[in-house]
Design a protein around this motif. Structure first.
Motif, PDB file in Angstrom:
ATOM      1  N   GLN A  60       1.453  -1.136  -0.429  1.00  0.00           N
ATOM      2  CA  GLN A  60      -0.040  -0.424  -0.223  1.00  0.00           C
ATOM      3  C   GLN A  60       0.739   1.278   0.167  1.00  0.00           C
ATOM      4  O   GLN A  60       0.828   2.198  -0.545  1.00  0.00           O
ATOM      5  N   ASP A  61       1.549   0.626   0.785  1.00  0.00           N
ATOM      6  CA  ASP A  61       2.927   1.976   0.159  1.00  0.00           C
ATOM      7  C   ASP A  61       3.766   2.320  -0.627  1.00  0.00           C
ATOM      8  O   ASP A  61       4.068   1.825  -1.875  1.00  0.00           O
ATOM      9  N   ALA A  62       3.602   4.055  -1.325  1.00  0.00           N
ATOM     10  CA  ALA A  62       3.818   4.146  -2.687  1.00  0.00           C
ATOM     11  C   ALA A  62       5.483   3.452  -3.266  1.00  0.00           C
ATOM     12  O   ALA A  62       5.879   2.848  -4.062  1.00  0.00           O
ATOM     13  N   SER A  63       6.920   4.201  -2.162  1.00  0.00           N
ATOM     14  CA  SER A  63       7.262   3.652  -2.655  1.00  0.00           C
ATOM     15  C   SER A  63       8.004   2.197  -2.634  1.00  0.00           C
ATOM     16  O   SER A  63       9.104   2.169  -3.389  1.00  0.00           O
ATOM     17  N   ALA A  64       7.131   1.825  -1.637  1.00  0.00           N
ATOM     18  CA  ALA A  64       7.436  -0.245  -1.913  1.00  0.00           C
ATOM     19  C   ALA A  64       6.899  -0.116  -3.066  1.00  0.00           C
ATOM     20  O   ALA A  64       7.605  -1.128  -3.680  1.00  0.00           O
ATOM     21  N   ASN A  65       5.239   0.055  -3.453  1.00  0.00           N
ATOM     22  CA  ASN A  65       5.698  -0.260  -4.924  1.00  0.00           C
ATOM     23  C   ASN A  65       6.150  -0.305  -6.137  1.00  0.00           C
ATOM     24  O   ASN A  65       6.226  -0.498  -6.936  1.00  0.00           O
ATOM     25  N   TRP A  66       7.092   1.103  -5.933  1.00  0.00           N
ATOM     26  CA  TRP A  66       7.644   1.369  -6.955  1.00  0.00           C
ATOM     27  C   TRP A  66       9.090   0.420  -6.529  1.00  0.00           C
ATOM     28  O   TRP A  66       9.290   0.507  -7.556  1.00  0.00           O
ATOM     29  N   MET A  67       9.098   0.501  -5.622  1.00  0.00           N
ATOM     30  CA  MET A  67      10.480  -0.579  -5.904  1.00  0.00           C
ATOM     31  C   MET A  67      10.373  -1.982  -6.095  1.00  0.00           C
ATOM     32  O   MET A  67      11.308  -1.990  -6.609  1.00  0.00           O
ATOM     33  N   ARG A  68       8.800  -2.005  -5.778  1.00  0.00           N
ATOM     34  CA  ARG A  68       8.308  -4.042  -6.634  1.00  0.00           C
ATOM     35  C   ARG A  68       9.554  -3.561  -8.107  1.00  0.00           C
ATOM     36  O   ARG A  68       8.967  -4.528  -8.402  1.00  0.00           O
ATOM     37  N   ALA A  69       8.102  -2.309  -8.251  1.00  0.00           N
ATOM     38  CA  ALA A  69       8.312  -1.819 -10.237  1.00  0.00           C
ATOM     39  C   ALA A  69       9.495  -2.413 -11.027  1.00  0.00           C
ATOM     40  O   ALA A  69       9.968  -3.344 -11.222  1.00  0.00           O
ATOM     41  N   LEU A  70      10.557  -1.692  -9.841  1.00  0.00           N
ATOM     42  CA  LEU A  70      11.876  -0.877 -10.070  1.00  0.00           C
ATOM     43  C   LEU A  70      12.887  -2.292 -10.166  1.00  0.00           C
ATOM     44  O   LEU A  70      13.206  -3.131 -11.157  1.00  0.00           O
ATOM     45  N   SER A  71      12.160  -3.712  -9.173  1.00  0.00           N
ATOM     46  CA  SER A  71      12.623  -4.418  -8.462  1.00  0.00           C
ATOM     47  C   SER A  71      12.502  -5.909  -9.384  1.00  0.00           C
ATOM     48  O   SER A  71      13.476  -6.597 -10.046  1.00  0.00           O
ATOM     49  N   GLY A  72      11.836  -5.494 -10.591  1.00  0.00           N
ATOM     50  CA  GLY A  72      11.789  -6.579 -11.540  1.00  0.00           C
ATOM     51  C   GLY A  72      11.902  -6.297 -12.637  1.00  0.00           C
ATOM     52  O   GLY A  72      12.149  -7.340 -13.700  1.00  0.00           O
ATOM     53  N   ALA A  73      13.049  -5.763 -12.814  1.00  0.00           N
ATOM     54  CA  ALA A  73      13.847  -4.953 -13.502  1.00  0.00           C
ATOM     55  C   ALA A  73      14.964  -6.083 -13.846  1.00  0.00           C
ATOM     56  O   ALA A  73      16.265  -5.506 -13.415  1.00  0.00           O
ATOM     57  N   ASP A  74      14.725  -6.980 -15.098  1.00  0.00           N
ATOM     58  CA  ASP A  74      16.385  -7.505 -15.837  1.00  0.00           C
ATOM     59  C   ASP A  74      16.566  -7.013 -16.698  1.00  0.00           C
ATOM     60  O   ASP A  74      17.811  -8.576 -17.540  1.00  0.00           O
ATOM     61  N   THR A  75      16.894  -6.357 -17.155  1.00  0.00           N
ATOM     62  CA  THR A  75      17.354  -5.151 -18.344  1.00  0.00           C
ATOM     63  C   THR A  75      18.466  -4.682 -18.409  1.00  0.00           C
ATOM     64  O   THR A  75      18.184  -3.932 -17.223  1.00  0.00           O
ATOM     65  N   PRO A  76      19.442  -4.282 -19.184  1.00  0.00           N
ATOM     66  CA  PRO A  76      20.412  -3.098 -18.772  1.00  0.00           C
ATOM     67  C   PRO A  76      19.931  -2.263 -18.642  1.00  0.00           C
ATOM     68  O   PRO A  76      20.780  -1.261 -18.274  1.00  0.00           O
TER      69      PRO A  76
END
Length: 341
Positions: free
Chosen positions: A69-85
């Motif tokens: 529910q925290d916006a920052s945590a959700n933001w990091m969840r999206a970023l942490s999925g990035a496995d591209t350069p």
């Protein structure tokens, strides 16, 4: 047959329901399918209709039902999925598109001294359409000169934040911000972007257009700025310290050992930060004495007379307690976290 692995992840945290986010997500998915990128949507809206509509829609879409529910945590969840350069951060009220007939930049061939690639950015409102278009690049070869260059070119708009960046630069910076910054305030995006520019130049990709929706920012800039401080528990008067906090945040972000800076380059970055952002604040204090109390004026005078960068930072961290009691201790922890990042 060889399968080409994607080079780019479009990372979108999404809290809006289907009706308010559909155009944004569909534009990002169309672009991802056009260029062979992946779209990562971390959805914490709780909208079942939205989930049914998008989940499993395309092999180019990774749809995450986020419990954050925290916006920052959700933001990091999206970023942490990035496995591209490379990755492109994107808001779920913005839109992107591919311009036919324009050759996209070859991300795989970018020189090591390029931190990222900016799109053609359209500053847009629902009532006025496209207000301005930005395409400026950051070309200076020296890290400190890139700070000064951006200060000249940005003209008060930080929309270049929504650009393609190297993942190994962007994600660690955002992780330090989310996990250690004293406030996690939205006003910090300037310091974040400036710290990324110390790592490399920014080119322009004419085939990518990013439409940035100003939303309520178009109607009442002062109120929106004040609301950013209220959201993180700071007094509204924090706006009087904006360039000061930008200076201090940029200094701490620039101390990260993982930033690809030589010792002399880092020293010059820290000094340029003093000459541009800190100097601006130190001019404001005597020019607007009604905005600052005696303690702020006294400490600002000590900072202005100091020539040692470490002493300047010690005094600056002390000054944060004048903004809000207890902020000093949180900045000490932020500084320590950056030195280990």
């Amino acid at each position: 047959m060889d399968i080409m692995m994607p080079l780019l992840s479009i990372c979108m945290p999404s809290n809006r329901d289907l009706s308010r986010s559909r155009k944004s997500i569909e534009s990002a998915l169309a672009y991802a399918m056009r260029v062979g990128a992946q779209l990562i949507v971390s959805d914490n809206s709780g909208d079942l209709e939205k989930r049914v509509f998008f989940e499993g829609r395309s092999s180019n879409l990774r749809y995450i039902v986020s419990p954050d529910q925290d916006a920052s945590a959700n933001w990091m969840r999206a970023l942490s999925g990035a496995d591209t350069p490379f990755l492109l951060p994107m808001g779920d009220d913005d839109e992107i598109r591919f311009v036919d007939g324009r050759e996209p930049i070859d991300l795989a061939g970018l020189p090591a001294d390029v931190a990222g690639v900016r799109p053609t950015t359209e500053i847009w409102t629902a009532s006025g359409g496209t207000l301005t278009t930005e395409t400026f690049t950051i070309d200076s070869m020296a890290p400190d000169e890139r700070l000064a260059e951006y200060n000249r070119k940005a003209e008060g708009n930080n929309s270049i934040y929504y650009s393609i960046f190297r993942t190994d630069l962007f994600v660690p910076t955002m992780r330090l911000f989310v996990e250690a910054h004293p406030t996690n305030g939205g006003y910090c995006d300037w310091a974040i972007v400036l710290s990324l520019f110390t790592a490399g130049r920014m080119l322009h990709d004419p085939s990518l257009v990013y439409r940035y929706d100003l939303g309520p920012w178009a109607n009442d800039l002062a109120e929106m700025q004040a609301s950013q401080y209220r959201k993180v528990g700071l007094p509204e008067e924090t706006g009087n310290f904006l360039t000061f906090l930008m200076f201090l945040d940029l200094h701490i972000f620039s101390l990260r050992p993982s930033l690809p800076l030589l010792p002399e380059e880092r020293r010059r970055v820290l000094m340029m930060n003093c000459r541009v952002l800190l100097a601006d604040f130190l001019r404001q204090v005597p020019q607007s004495p009604e905005k600052y109390d005696e303690t702020v004026t006294y400490i600002a005078g000590l900072i202005a007379a100091e020539r040692n960068i470490d002493s300047i930072i010690q005094l600056s961290i002390l000054l944060t307690d004048c903004i809000q009691p207890g902020l000093k201790d949180r900045y000490v922890r932020f500084l320590q976290a950056a030195l280990n990042a």
